[in-house]
Write a protein that holds these residues in place. Sequence first.
Motif, PDB file in Angstrom:
ATOM      1  N   PHE A  81       0.788  -1.113  -0.146  1.00  0.00           N
ATOM      2  CA  PHE A  81       0.092   0.032   0.088  1.00  0.00           C
ATOM      3  C   PHE A  81       0.917   1.270   0.045  1.00  0.00           C
ATOM      4  CE2 PHE A  81      -3.488  -2.572   2.277  1.00  0.00           C
ATOM      5  CZ  PHE A  81      -4.219  -2.884   0.816  1.00  0.00           C
ATOM      6  N   VAL A  82       2.133   1.190   0.351  1.00  0.00           N
ATOM      7  CA  VAL A  82       2.955   2.518   0.505  1.00  0.00           C
ATOM      8  C   VAL A  82       2.929   2.892  -0.988  1.00  0.00           C
ATOM      9  CG1 VAL A  82       5.186   3.194   0.893  1.00  0.00           C
ATOM     10  CG2 VAL A  82       3.951   1.466   2.502  1.00  0.00           C
ATOM     11  N   ASP A  83       3.128   2.183  -2.117  1.00  0.00           N
ATOM     12  CA  ASP A  83       3.116   2.684  -3.482  1.00  0.00           C
ATOM     13  C   ASP A  83       1.922   3.344  -3.895  1.00  0.00           C
ATOM     14  OD1 ASP A  83       5.835   1.804  -3.353  1.00  0.00           O
ATOM     15  OD2 ASP A  83       5.105  -0.332  -4.196  1.00  0.00           O
ATOM     16  N   LEU A  84       0.747   3.407  -3.205  1.00  0.00           N
ATOM     17  CA  LEU A  84      -0.628   3.807  -3.732  1.00  0.00           C
ATOM     18  C   LEU A  84      -0.491   5.288  -3.192  1.00  0.00           C
ATOM     19  CD1 LEU A  84      -2.846   0.999  -2.759  1.00  0.00           C
ATOM     20  CD2 LEU A  84      -2.127   1.334  -4.959  1.00  0.00           C
ATOM     21  N   THR A  85      -0.029   5.489  -1.981  1.00  0.00           N
ATOM     22  CA  THR A  85      -0.067   7.109  -1.490  1.00  0.00           C
ATOM     23  C   THR A  85       1.132   7.279  -0.954  1.00  0.00           C
ATOM     24  OG1 THR A  85      -1.464   8.524  -0.291  1.00  0.00           O
ATOM     25  CG2 THR A  85      -1.363   6.367   0.511  1.00  0.00           C
ATOM     26  N   ASP A  86       1.432   8.833  -0.866  1.00  0.00           N
ATOM     27  CA  ASP A  86       2.334   9.198  -0.074  1.00  0.00           C
ATOM     28  C   ASP A  86       2.081  10.069   1.047  1.00  0.00           C
ATOM     29  OD1 ASP A  86       1.328  11.261  -1.159  1.00  0.00           O
ATOM     30  OD2 ASP A  86       3.274  12.309  -2.010  1.00  0.00           O
ATOM     31  N   HIS A  87       0.829   9.726   1.671  1.00  0.00           N
ATOM     32  CA  HIS A  87       0.157  10.253   2.861  1.00  0.00           C
ATOM     33  C   HIS A  87       0.177   9.269   3.929  1.00  0.00           C
ATOM     34  CE1 HIS A  87      -0.762  13.940   0.667  1.00  0.00           C
ATOM     35  NE2 HIS A  87      -1.301  13.300   0.084  1.00  0.00           N
ATOM     36  N   ALA A  88       0.793   9.653   4.927  1.00  0.00           N
ATOM     37  CA  ALA A  88       1.007   8.306   6.100  1.00  0.00           C
ATOM     38  C   ALA A  88      -0.499   8.252   6.681  1.00  0.00           C
ATOM     39  CB  ALA A  88       1.888   8.941   7.127  1.00  0.00           C
ATOM     40  N   GLU A  89      -1.129   9.296   6.989  1.00  0.00           N
ATOM     41  CA  GLU A  89      -2.597   9.038   7.425  1.00  0.00           C
ATOM     42  C   GLU A  89      -3.571   8.247   6.467  1.00  0.00           C
ATOM     43  OE1 GLU A  89      -6.381  11.816   9.055  1.00  0.00           O
ATOM     44  OE2 GLU A  89      -4.490  12.673   8.325  1.00  0.00           O
ATOM     45  N   ALA A  90      -3.471   8.537   5.306  1.00  0.00           N
ATOM     46  CA  ALA A  90      -4.316   7.860   4.319  1.00  0.00           C
ATOM     47  C   ALA A  90      -3.758   6.243   4.617  1.00  0.00           C
ATOM     48  CB  ALA A  90      -4.295   8.352   3.067  1.00  0.00           C
ATOM     49  N   LEU A  91      -2.519   5.950   4.452  1.00  0.00           N
ATOM     50  CA  LEU A  91      -2.042   4.628   4.575  1.00  0.00           C
ATOM     51  C   LEU A  91      -2.546   3.831   5.797  1.00  0.00           C
ATOM     52  CD1 LEU A  91      -0.153   2.987   2.875  1.00  0.00           C
ATOM     53  CD2 LEU A  91       1.847   3.916   4.147  1.00  0.00           C
ATOM     54  N   VAL A  92      -2.521   4.480   6.916  1.00  0.00           N
ATOM     55  CA  VAL A  92      -2.911   3.973   8.104  1.00  0.00           C
ATOM     56  C   VAL A  92      -4.553   3.561   8.014  1.00  0.00           C
ATOM     57  CG1 VAL A  92      -3.440   4.131  10.649  1.00  0.00           C
ATOM     58  CG2 VAL A  92      -1.336   4.833   9.482  1.00  0.00           C
ATOM     59  N   ARG A  93      -5.446   4.569   7.325  1.00  0.00           N
ATOM     60  CA  ARG A  93      -6.529   4.399   7.315  1.00  0.00           C
ATOM     61  C   ARG A  93      -6.959   3.025   6.409  1.00  0.00           C
ATOM     62  NH1 ARG A  93     -10.453   8.700   8.445  1.00  0.00           N
ATOM     63  NH2 ARG A  93      -9.332  10.360   9.495  1.00  0.00           N
ATOM     64  N   ILE A  94      -6.237   3.193   5.241  1.00  0.00           N
ATOM     65  CA  ILE A  94      -6.273   1.832   4.391  1.00  0.00           C
ATOM     66  C   ILE A  94      -6.004   0.728   4.913  1.00  0.00           C
ATOM     67  CG2 ILE A  94      -5.054   0.624   2.319  1.00  0.00           C
ATOM     68  CD1 ILE A  94      -4.700   3.300   1.169  1.00  0.00           C
ATOM     69  N   ALA A  95      -4.792   0.537   5.886  1.00  0.00           N
ATOM     70  CA  ALA A  95      -4.770  -0.693   6.533  1.00  0.00           C
ATOM     71  C   ALA A  95      -5.484  -1.076   7.612  1.00  0.00           C
ATOM     72  CB  ALA A  95      -3.013  -0.478   7.135  1.00  0.00           C
ATOM     73  N   LEU A  96      -6.095  -0.044   8.159  1.00  0.00           N
ATOM     74  CA  LEU A  96      -7.322  -0.295   9.206  1.00  0.00           C
ATOM     75  C   LEU A  96      -8.517  -0.721   8.592  1.00  0.00           C
ATOM     76  CD1 LEU A  96      -6.470   2.337  11.904  1.00  0.00           C
ATOM     77  CD2 LEU A  96      -6.115   0.090  12.171  1.00  0.00           C
ATOM     78  N   TRP A  97      -8.958  -0.314   7.397  1.00  0.00           N
ATOM     79  CA  TRP A  97     -10.339  -0.685   6.634  1.00  0.00           C
ATOM     80  C   TRP A  97      -9.990  -1.802   5.900  1.00  0.00           C
ATOM     81  CZ3 TRP A  97     -14.613   0.777   8.462  1.00  0.00           C
ATOM     82  CH2 TRP A  97     -14.699   1.878   9.269  1.00  0.00           C
ATOM     83  N   ARG A  98      -8.846  -2.542   5.683  1.00  0.00           N
ATOM     84  CA  ARG A  98      -8.854  -3.791   4.861  1.00  0.00           C
ATOM     85  C   ARG A  98      -9.157  -4.799   5.590  1.00  0.00           C
ATOM     86  NH1 ARG A  98      -8.158  -2.902  -0.829  1.00  0.00           N
ATOM     87  NH2 ARG A  98      -8.041  -0.501  -0.851  1.00  0.00           N
TER      88      ARG A  98
END
Length: 76
Positions: free
Chosen positions: A59-76
């Motif tokens: 998922f790190v390659d999808l976005t460069d925003h850390a907050e969005a990355l944590v949200r993606i990780a928590l909702w998957r």
Amino acid sequence: MTLAVGNAILVLKLTFDYPLLRILLSAALFFASAYLMRVANIGAAFFVVGIVEIYFQSFVDLTDHAEALVRIALWR
């Protein structure tokens, strides 16, 4: 599953800006999970931890925003 998501977020927190370190740390966690899968009685749980860890690192390659990355990780 909670252990897997927690490990993934911890690895992302420590290695967000360092791709080589992220690959090495996620590989080490995957190999540790593979070892525990063979040794422990609840091997299927460690299989899930290893697979989720590697999946979340993509998922790190999808976005460069850390907050969005944590949200993606928590909702998957």
